[in-house]
Design a protein around this motif. Sequence first.
Motif, PDB file in Angstrom:
ATOM      1  N   LYS A   1       0.826  -1.212   0.000  1.00 25.49           N
ATOM      2  CA  LYS A   1       0.000   0.000   0.000  1.00 25.49           C
ATOM      3  C   LYS A   1       0.859   1.259   0.000  1.00 25.49           C
ATOM      4  O   LYS A   1       0.530   2.240  -0.660  1.00 25.49           O
ATOM      5  N   ALA A   2       1.979   1.254   0.725  1.00 30.96           N
ATOM      6  CA  ALA A   2       2.869   2.412   0.727  1.00 30.96           C
ATOM      7  C   ALA A   2       3.487   2.624  -0.648  1.00 30.96           C
ATOM      8  O   ALA A   2       3.603   3.761  -1.119  1.00 30.96           O
ATOM      9  N   LYS A   3       3.848   1.537  -1.304  1.00 30.34           N
ATOM     10  CA  LYS A   3       4.418   1.638  -2.650  1.00 30.34           C
ATOM     11  C   LYS A   3       3.381   2.180  -3.631  1.00 30.34           C
ATOM     12  O   LYS A   3       3.680   3.047  -4.456  1.00 30.34           O
ATOM     13  N   GLU A   4       2.142   1.677  -3.545  1.00 38.26           N
ATOM     14  CA  GLU A   4       1.077   2.166  -4.422  1.00 38.26           C
ATOM     15  C   GLU A   4       0.787   3.642  -4.160  1.00 38.26           C
ATOM     16  O   GLU A   4       0.558   4.407  -5.100  1.00 38.26           O
ATOM     17  N   ALA A   5       0.798   4.052  -2.895  1.00 37.72           N
ATOM     18  CA  ALA A   5       0.548   5.464  -2.569  1.00 37.72           C
ATOM     19  C   ALA A   5       1.660   6.347  -3.129  1.00 37.72           C
ATOM     20  O   ALA A   5       1.389   7.439  -3.645  1.00 37.72           O
ATOM     21  N   ALA A   6       2.896   5.884  -3.050  1.00 39.38           N
ATOM     22  CA  ALA A   6       4.013   6.657  -3.594  1.00 39.38           C
ATOM     23  C   ALA A   6       3.901   6.768  -5.114  1.00 39.38           C
ATOM     24  O   ALA A   6       4.131   7.836  -5.687  1.00 39.38           O
ATOM     25  N   GLU A   7       3.536   5.657  -5.770  1.00 45.76           N
ATOM     26  CA  GLU A   7       3.353   5.695  -7.225  1.00 45.76           C
ATOM     27  C   GLU A   7       2.193   6.610  -7.606  1.00 45.76           C
ATOM     28  O   GLU A   7       2.278   7.352  -8.583  1.00 45.76           O
ATOM     29  N   ARG A   8       1.113   6.559  -6.827  1.00 46.54           N
ATOM     30  CA  ARG A   8      -0.049   7.416  -7.098  1.00 46.54           C
ATOM     31  C   ARG A   8       0.331   8.886  -6.942  1.00 46.54           C
ATOM     32  O   ARG A   8      -0.023   9.720  -7.773  1.00 46.54           O
ATOM     33  N   ALA A   9       1.072   9.213  -5.882  1.00 51.04           N
ATOM     34  CA  ALA A   9       1.495  10.598  -5.669  1.00 51.04           C
ATOM     35  C   ALA A   9       2.432  11.063  -6.779  1.00 51.04           C
ATOM     36  O   ALA A   9       2.344  12.204  -7.240  1.00 51.04           O
ATOM     37  N   GLN A  10       3.294  10.162  -7.220  1.00 53.61           N
ATOM     38  CA  GLN A  10       4.209  10.512  -8.302  1.00 53.61           C
ATOM     39  C   GLN A  10       3.454  10.740  -9.602  1.00 53.61           C
ATOM     40  O   GLN A  10       3.735  11.684 -10.326  1.00 53.61           O
ATOM     41  N   SER A  11       2.456   9.909  -9.888  1.00 52.20           N
ATOM     42  CA  SER A  11       1.689  10.085 -11.124  1.00 52.20           C
ATOM     43  C   SER A  11       0.828  11.344 -11.055  1.00 52.20           C
ATOM     44  O   SER A  11       0.667  12.048 -12.048  1.00 52.20           O
ATOM     45  N   ILE A  12       0.298  11.665  -9.870  1.00 50.60           N
ATOM     46  CA  ILE A  12      -0.490  12.894  -9.721  1.00 50.60           C
ATOM     47  C   ILE A  12       0.410  14.111  -9.921  1.00 50.60           C
ATOM     48  O   ILE A  12       0.022  15.079 -10.563  1.00 50.60           O
ATOM     49  N   ALA A  13       1.612  14.051  -9.383  1.00 48.00           N
ATOM     50  CA  ALA A  13       2.542  15.163  -9.562  1.00 48.00           C
ATOM     51  C   ALA A  13       2.922  15.314 -11.035  1.00 48.00           C
ATOM     52  O   ALA A  13       3.022  16.431 -11.545  1.00 48.00           O
ATOM     53  N   ALA A  14       3.112  14.191 -11.731  1.00 49.49           N
ATOM     54  CA  ALA A  14       3.457  14.244 -13.152  1.00 49.49           C
ATOM     55  C   ALA A  14       2.300  14.788 -13.967  1.00 49.49           C
ATOM     56  O   ALA A  14       2.486  15.599 -14.874  1.00 49.49           O
ATOM     57  N   VAL A  15       1.085  14.372 -13.649  1.00 51.54           N
ATOM     58  CA  VAL A  15      -0.097  14.864 -14.362  1.00 51.54           C
ATOM     59  C   VAL A  15      -0.315  16.335 -14.052  1.00 51.54           C
ATOM     60  O   VAL A  15      -0.683  17.119 -14.923  1.00 51.54           O
ATOM     61  N   GLY A  16      -0.063  16.752 -12.820  1.00 45.66           N
ATOM     62  CA  GLY A  16      -0.221  18.154 -12.442  1.00 45.66           C
ATOM     63  C   GLY A  16       0.715  19.064 -13.224  1.00 45.66           C
ATOM     64  O   GLY A  16       0.322  20.129 -13.696  1.00 45.66           O
ATOM     65  N   THR A  17       1.960  18.648 -13.402  1.00 45.70           N
ATOM     66  CA  THR A  17       2.889  19.466 -14.189  1.00 45.70           C
ATOM     67  C   THR A  17       2.525  19.433 -15.661  1.00 45.70           C
ATOM     68  O   THR A  17       2.684  20.418 -16.360  1.00 45.70           O
TER      69      THR A  17
END
Length: 105
Positions: free
Chosen positions: A59-75
């Motif tokens: 779950k921690a790995k998935e949350a980190a990947e989700r946060a990274q993808s949200i940051a990438a989509v945000g930029t």
Amino acid sequence: MYLVLIAWIYVALMMAIAEATSPVGTLLGAVVTFLLYGLLPMGVVGYIMGAPSRRRAIKAKEAAERAQSIAAVGTQTTVENENSVAPNTHSEASSRSVAAVRKEP
């Protein structure tokens, strides 16, 4: 958690030593005793007892990947917003209107 595993392995090792040193015991019997009474059951118990920590790690790995993808989509959307034209909110017709295409009968 590990204390139970270590204690059981110790008991199984003592059983294997008793089997090997017994006048009617064999070395093969001692190895089988250690594997079947020691390593195999404790491997299963260790796997089951480690399930919650594995689940937390996933779950921690998935949350980190989700946060990274949200940051990438945000930029990416920020760059797209800088290059895009604001929508026409007035009642006037847009200069970029698309003509309707009719099908011929």
